[in-house]
Design an enzyme around this catalytic site. Structure first.
Site: not given
Ligand code: NAD
Length: 416
Positions: A104
């Protein structure tokens, strides 16, 4: 009290050590990262000033194949957070039986405060600093919080310029035009959707009569909310970092996506039937399916008692602490663990990687079919083991994932 994600990750590992009869030497090895690289990233800002950012790339395990894992830009990034996320990637790739390890990366920055040009310079310099430890056969980054296909295009460009050859396989989640895969941008959310469909069937429930709450409305949250909405499930609560909205009759997810496309926060969504709630309030809404899709440590010993749902589908990595897990288990809430629930993202990343290596690209139909097949196979394995051993889905998933990594370590032995 601040919860340390690395301590959480180690506790989750410890929880299965006895159940698996894991060799104590292998347990000891698995607690540690293979490699931790912290770099300084000096950037000339648009106003002429100089700022130095801190970035990290951490490889937890490459015993089963090259490191794999996203890069996040966030003001909360720190070494222990990235260590935990790297370890979770090791279990995730292993659970799907992919020939990949876990890694990561992250930069300590609030990307909302940087211009497009500053973000590009930050990304390019960060890439140069970590260049010697990434590569198609070493470690393959992907998007995570606040990074996207454009970020990956910059990384791929810098890497290719330094190697003197276009190297699409160095990152996944790239734009399709430069070797990205169809379906990658929706893969994590689609994976969540396939798994919840399979689970409700097993529980003899019907998504059309159910309600869902989605915390975090980014790349992951948007897709699962939209898929649930399209199938007729009532999405009654949605939040982003600015707070949340609630409507007991169900929210119009399409309109909220439109708002996000126009870069507006959730709190700007104003309708008579819609109530504005704080982020902690969103999590404790009464619903059938709660989907944390934001960040770590959202469901903890502090609020788990007040969680009022049947199923938690972990879109985010590490949203539930071990203390919360115990409480949720006692309350008979089914928790679909992150390393299974959100594994669709890394799975289509793997498809992208093999398409790049072979320079042969699949159509969307094939991507989605293989995504569903591989993910549901892992889900069935986890589900059966959890029934057989009378353990939670998380413990079952960990037993399968950790066993494969442990066996690879045993077979390879210790060098020198
Ligand atoms: P992103 O940046 O696209 O979206 C994150 C969202 O979470 C945004 O809407 C932000 O405003 C919101 N957010 C942040 N802090 C917050 C809080 N305290 N309360 C409520 N909302 C909050 O990120 P993403 O890629 O969607 O990733 C989100 C999660 O999913 C992370 O934990 C990431 O590690 C995990 N994840 C992502 C992927 C991927 O393919 N993008 C794959 C597996 C896991």
């Amino acid at each position: 009290m601040e919860i340390n994600p690395y301590e959480v990750a180690k506790k989750q590992l410890k929880n299965v050590v006895e159940l698996m009869n894991l060799d104590p030497d292998i347990h000891e090895k698995l607690k540690y990262m293979e490699r931790i690289l912290t770099v300084s990233i000096p950037i000339r800002m648009d106003d002429g000033s100089l700022r130095i950012f801190q970035g990290h790339r951490i490889q937890h395990s490459t015993v089963r194949g090259p490191g794999k894992g996203g890069i996040r830009y966030d003001f909360n990034v720190n070494v222990d957070e990235i260590k935990a996320l790297a370890m979770w990637m090791t279990w995730k790739t292993s659970l799907l039986n992919l020939p990949l390890g876990g890694a990561k990366g992250g930069v300590e920055v609030d990307p909302k405060k940087l211009t497009f040009g500053e973000l590009e310079r930050l990304t390019r310099r960060y890439t140069v600093e970590i260049l010697h430890i990434i590569g198609p056969n070493k470690d393959i980054p992907a998007p995570d919080m606040n990074t996207n296909a454009q970020t990956m295009a910059w990384i791929m460009d810098v890497y290719s310029m330094h190697k003197g050859e276009t190297t699409p396989g160095v990152v996944t989640g790239k734009p399709v035009e430069i070797g990205g895969s169809l379906g990658r941008n929706r893969a994590t959310g689609m994976g969540l959707f396939y798994i919840i469909q399979a689970l409700v069937k097993k529980l003899d429930l019907n998504l059309q009569n159910m309600t869902a709450v989605v915390q975090g409305f980014g790349k992951v949250g948007i897709v699962i909310a939209e898929e649930l909405y399209n199938i007729g499930c009532k999405v009654i609560g949605i939040s982003d970092s600015t707070g949340g909205i609630f409507s007991e009759n169900g929210l119009n997810v399409k309109e909220i996506i439109e708002l996000k496309i126009n870069q507006k926060p959730i709190k700007d969504y104003k309708k008579n039937s819609v109530k504005f709630l704080s982020n902690p309030e969103i999590l404790t809404l009464k619903c059938d399916i709660l989907i944390p899709a934001a960040r770590e440590n959202q469901i903890t010993g502090e609020n788990a008692e007040n969680i009022d749902c049947k199923i938690i589908l972990e879109g985010a990595n590490g949203p539930t602490t071990p203390e919360a897990d115990e409480i949720l288990n006692r309350k008979n809430i089914v928790v679909v663990p992150d390393i299974l629930a959100n594994a669709g993202g890394v799975l289509v990343s793997y498809f992208e990687y093999i398409q790049d290596i072979n320079a042969y690209f699949w159509d969307l139909e094939r991507i989605n079919k293989e995504l569903k097949n591989v993910l549901l196979k892992a889900y069935e394995e986890v589900y059966h083991l959890s029934k057989e051993r009378h353990v939670s889905l998380r413990v079952a998933a960990y037993i399968i994932a950790v066993s494969r990594v442990a066996e690879a370590i045993r077979l390879r032995g210790l060098y020198p």
